[in-house]
Design a protein around this motif. Structure first.
Motif, mmCIF file in Angstrom:
data_model
loop_
_atom_site.group_PDB
_atom_site.id
_atom_site.type_symbol
_atom_site.label_atom_id
_atom_site.label_comp_id
_atom_site.label_asym_id
_atom_site.label_seq_id
_atom_site.Cartn_x
_atom_site.Cartn_y
_atom_site.Cartn_z
ATOM 1 N N HIS A 39 0.823 -1.216 0.000
ATOM 2 C CA HIS A 39 0.000 0.000 0.000
ATOM 3 C C HIS A 39 0.852 1.259 0.000
ATOM 4 C CE1 HIS A 39 -3.773 -2.020 0.373
ATOM 5 N NE2 HIS A 39 -3.421 -2.635 1.477
ATOM 6 N N PHE A 40 1.888 1.240 0.843
ATOM 7 C CA PHE A 40 2.726 2.428 0.973
ATOM 8 C C PHE A 40 3.598 2.603 -0.275
ATOM 9 C CE2 PHE A 40 6.332 4.840 2.952
ATOM 10 C CZ PHE A 40 5.604 5.965 3.285
ATOM 11 N N ALA A 41 4.082 1.496 -0.821
ATOM 12 C CA ALA A 41 4.889 1.562 -2.046
ATOM 13 C C ALA A 41 4.048 2.127 -3.198
ATOM 14 C CB ALA A 41 5.415 0.175 -2.394
ATOM 15 N N GLU A 42 2.822 1.677 -3.284
ATOM 16 C CA GLU A 42 1.908 2.170 -4.323
ATOM 17 C C GLU A 42 1.665 3.672 -4.154
ATOM 18 O OE1 GLU A 42 -2.279 0.333 -5.538
ATOM 19 O OE2 GLU A 42 -2.409 1.567 -3.732
ATOM 20 N N LEU A 43 1.522 4.079 -2.911
ATOM 21 C CA LEU A 43 1.288 5.497 -2.617
ATOM 22 C C LEU A 43 2.438 6.358 -3.132
ATOM 23 C CD1 LEU A 43 -0.617 7.430 -1.204
ATOM 24 C CD2 LEU A 43 0.423 6.837 0.979
ATOM 25 N N THR A 120 -6.801 9.881 -7.963
ATOM 26 C CA THR A 120 -6.166 8.671 -8.503
ATOM 27 C C THR A 120 -6.284 7.510 -7.510
ATOM 28 O OG1 THR A 120 -4.594 10.115 -9.635
ATOM 29 C CG2 THR A 120 -4.046 7.771 -9.552
ATOM 30 N N LEU A 121 -6.029 7.790 -6.220
ATOM 31 C CA LEU A 121 -6.127 6.741 -5.201
ATOM 32 C C LEU A 121 -7.549 6.197 -5.121
ATOM 33 C CD1 LEU A 121 -3.937 8.310 -2.374
ATOM 34 C CD2 LEU A 121 -3.401 6.256 -3.699
ATOM 35 N N TRP A 151 -9.765 7.372 3.171
ATOM 36 C CA TRP A 151 -8.374 6.883 3.151
ATOM 37 C C TRP A 151 -7.539 7.656 2.139
ATOM 38 C CZ3 TRP A 151 -5.761 1.659 1.569
ATOM 39 C CH2 TRP A 151 -4.656 1.425 2.402
ATOM 40 N N ALA A 152 -8.151 7.987 0.999
ATOM 41 C CA ALA A 152 -7.425 8.737 -0.032
ATOM 42 C C ALA A 152 -7.058 10.134 0.477
ATOM 43 C CB ALA A 152 -8.274 8.825 -1.298
ATOM 44 N N ARG A 153 -7.988 10.769 1.171
ATOM 45 C CA ARG A 153 -7.699 12.101 1.725
ATOM 46 C C ARG A 153 -6.649 12.044 2.812
ATOM 47 N NH1 ARG A 153 -13.070 15.622 2.476
ATOM 48 N NH2 ARG A 153 -13.142 16.294 0.320
ATOM 49 N N THR A 154 -6.742 11.005 3.637
ATOM 50 C CA THR A 154 -5.724 10.799 4.670
ATOM 51 C C THR A 154 -4.354 10.665 4.009
ATOM 52 O OG1 THR A 154 -7.293 9.706 6.122
ATOM 53 C CG2 THR A 154 -4.972 9.202 6.481
ATOM 54 N N SER A 155 -4.320 9.907 2.912
ATOM 55 C CA SER A 155 -3.061 9.739 2.176
ATOM 56 C C SER A 155 -2.558 11.084 1.669
ATOM 57 C CB SER A 155 -3.266 8.789 0.998
ATOM 58 O OG SER A 155 -3.788 7.565 1.446
ATOM 59 N N GLY A 156 -3.474 11.947 1.267
ATOM 60 C CA GLY A 156 -3.090 13.298 0.812
ATOM 61 C C GLY A 156 -2.426 14.089 1.925
#
Lengths: 379, 379
Positions: A39-43, A120-121, A151-156
């Motif tokens: 997951h993190f690598a993809e991010l 994109t996520l 989750w996508a926003r958290t990733s942002g």
């Protein structure tokens, strides 16, 4: 070869060097990320692709100003050009960090005409195609109900943190002479503070919690964008080339006013320009109810009651947009912004005309070229 | 005076020195903020108050380990104690930066039993008193509709950015020997990466996008909290005191396992402990449906179908909570977590027993005291 052809070739080579260095910086983080699962690598992979689609305005400005000063001096600059390229590339990471948090704050899923990192996520996690109404979905998921958008926003937020952190790391790790290191850290600290103040003010304006008077909007625009886009690269370039504190200060003031002028020009283009040319959604500023300097001026005019219904109208038609634009021109907003731009340019030129600015002619010429490119965009 | 009384007095003096330094760091930022208007100055003032309410666990751990090593050496450490205090205080800024972004992500308005920064800002902007249901309001305002809560959350993101940035600035500005500077930056980079990965994983688990198996939950917990709470202060202390890379590595591993043990202990206390003692809302983990190691174990047991209905039940009564807790004990979750804690402690002790760890007896004793304090919390 003519002199400007040589200059063009040099600029192209610089752009390539920045791109290569940025790819290298991102590859280091991408590679480390694989230790922490898929997951993190993809991010990191998706984030890298998003970052590499940029125009590299800030790094190119930094290298351009550094070269102008370095070429004018007999002595070698105190910092190698390779180190300057590393620092220049890092300003693109800073830029993208700001964009990411801006997108989270505004609930945006698109940027540069394509899905942004969050969009994109979301696409990766959900089978349905992405559409504009997904932004509205955000509010259903933001609270108790959680899911791919949360989750996508958290990733942002988190990737913005990592890029901010990466910028600091690259600035701090460079083996620079102590005095230059501290001056560079000062510039970075000042830049981040001003950009944050600008964003805070921008959201306060949009949320209706800060009165949208002309001075406040102009100040917001300077803080949010001009500081990190113009003042940072120009000042950093001079410090890295070994310029005096006085020269750094003058170029900082020039960058500030040039930055405001470019920002005002952007506002003009997105309200009155050709949509296809500047790549922005036509009438998007009007539709979003953005508090630009144009609107701040219009608010003070007698025409405001007839313009107001179009400002922030989510379902604005093209006909509406064309009409509102006509009203904005008639009330004098367009002409007023043009006069503001002229004023900023005049101030720049005044700074450059000061007898004690300690800037060599090559740097003056470089800045004059920037002013000329601004004037070209207007015509 | 007995030896442990001296140690206690020293610890109290350290805590005071950290508090004073943290106040100084925050005052510098607060003072600069006044140049950017009342809103921004107010933001820094409120943030400072929130930060100064912490227990300073990480800075105290850093100073404690530094003093232990410094006192065991004949030669003076390569970094002054004043510089160590500055860096230690900065770890509290990093901690609060993480808390802020965590609160934004989770939509929380309270922390440490009081309104958090977001909750406080909301109270300042609105006349109504703050209540738990305000969190639900978030979702109505997050999208198109904007207002005080959106601005407060934006402020949470932006202040988190500034505190992250401030941490880097304080680490980077210290005039350290080159090798120590880079090792310290490495630790900071590693810490921020792991904390971000942990938060990303935690939200993926809560949002139901990452399967909540035992290994993943345990790994998340280590990354999100143990790295920055134990590994960072202990490793940084050793590097600043001039320890070898080998000693730094060993103490890093000890910190990692000690951190997991403390985190598991926290999970146990908030599920099975006395609510008034650890200051957390009783049954809040259950009510929020938090993916703790306890739940991950229970999921694998035959009792899960009867526990599941209580996990994530927002309107959980005290009677429900007591019953669910009984089921968790009966299925063996409590006992299993206790055995995991024992395993972590055993691993710590094994690392300290290695013949080539290069750690002086004073540092070993310091770590043994930490282990003892963990065991005390259990009884």
């Amino acid at each position: 070869m003519r002199e400007n052809t040589v200059a063009q070739l040099k600029r192209a080579a610089s752009a390539e060097a920045i791109e290569t260095e940025l790819q290298r910086q991102l590859a280091v983080y991408s590679q480390h990320s694989t230790a922490y699962g898929a997951h993190f690598a993809e991010l990191w992979e998706i984030t890298s692709e998003c970052i590499l689609g940029g125009k590299l305005i800030r790094p190119r400005l930094l290298i351009g100003a550094f070269d102008a000063l370095a070429n004018s001096q007999a002595e070698t600059p105190p910092v190698s050009r390779d180190a300057v390229i590393r620092i220049a590339a890092a300003t693109e990471l800073l830029h993208y960090s700001f964009l990411l948090h801006d997108d989270v704050i505004d609930g945006d899923l698109f940027r540069r005409g394509r899905p942004n990192l969050i969009g994109t996520l979301l696409q990766v996690r959900r089978p349905e195609p992405l559409c504009a109404s997904d932004a509205v979905l955000a509010q259903d998921e933001a609270g108790e109900q959680r899911g791919p958008l949360h989750w996508a926003r958290t990733s942002g937020i988190l990737m913005g943190d990592l890029l901010l952190s990466a910028t600091h790391q690259i600035f701090a790790r460079e083996a620079l002479p102590e005095e230059i290191r501290i001056r560079l850290l000062d510039i970075l600290d000042h830049t981040i503070t001003e950009s944050v103040v600008g964003e805070h003010l921008d959201v306060g304006l949009s949320d209706g919690l800060v009165p949208a008077d002309l001075d406040t909007v102009l100040n917001m625009s300077r803080l949010k964008t001009a500081t990190y886009t113009f003042e940072l690269p120009l000042r950093a370039a001079l410090v890295l080339a070994g310029a005096s504190a006085r020269a750094e200060m003058v170029v900082g003031m020039v960058g500030r006013h040039l930055g405001i002028a470019f920002q005002l020009q952007d506002d003009l283009l997105s309200t009155f320009g050709d949509a296809t040319e500047h790549g922005k959604d036509m009438f998007s500023d009007l539709r979003e109810g953005k508090e630009t300097v144009i609107i701040a001026y219009a608010r003070m005019s007698e025409a405001w009651p007839s313009i107001e219904p179009y400002h922030g109208r989510a379902n604005l038609t093209e006909e509406d947009g064309v009409f509102a634009r006509k009203l904005l021109i008639e009330c004098g907003a367009e002409g007023f912004i043009r006069s503001l731009i002229d004023e900023q340019i005049r101030t720049c030129i005044e700074f450059l005309a000061q007898p004690d600015h300690q800037l060599p002619v090559e740097v003056i010429r470089y800045i004059e070229d920037l002013v000329a490119s601004l004037e070209e965009r207007r015509s």
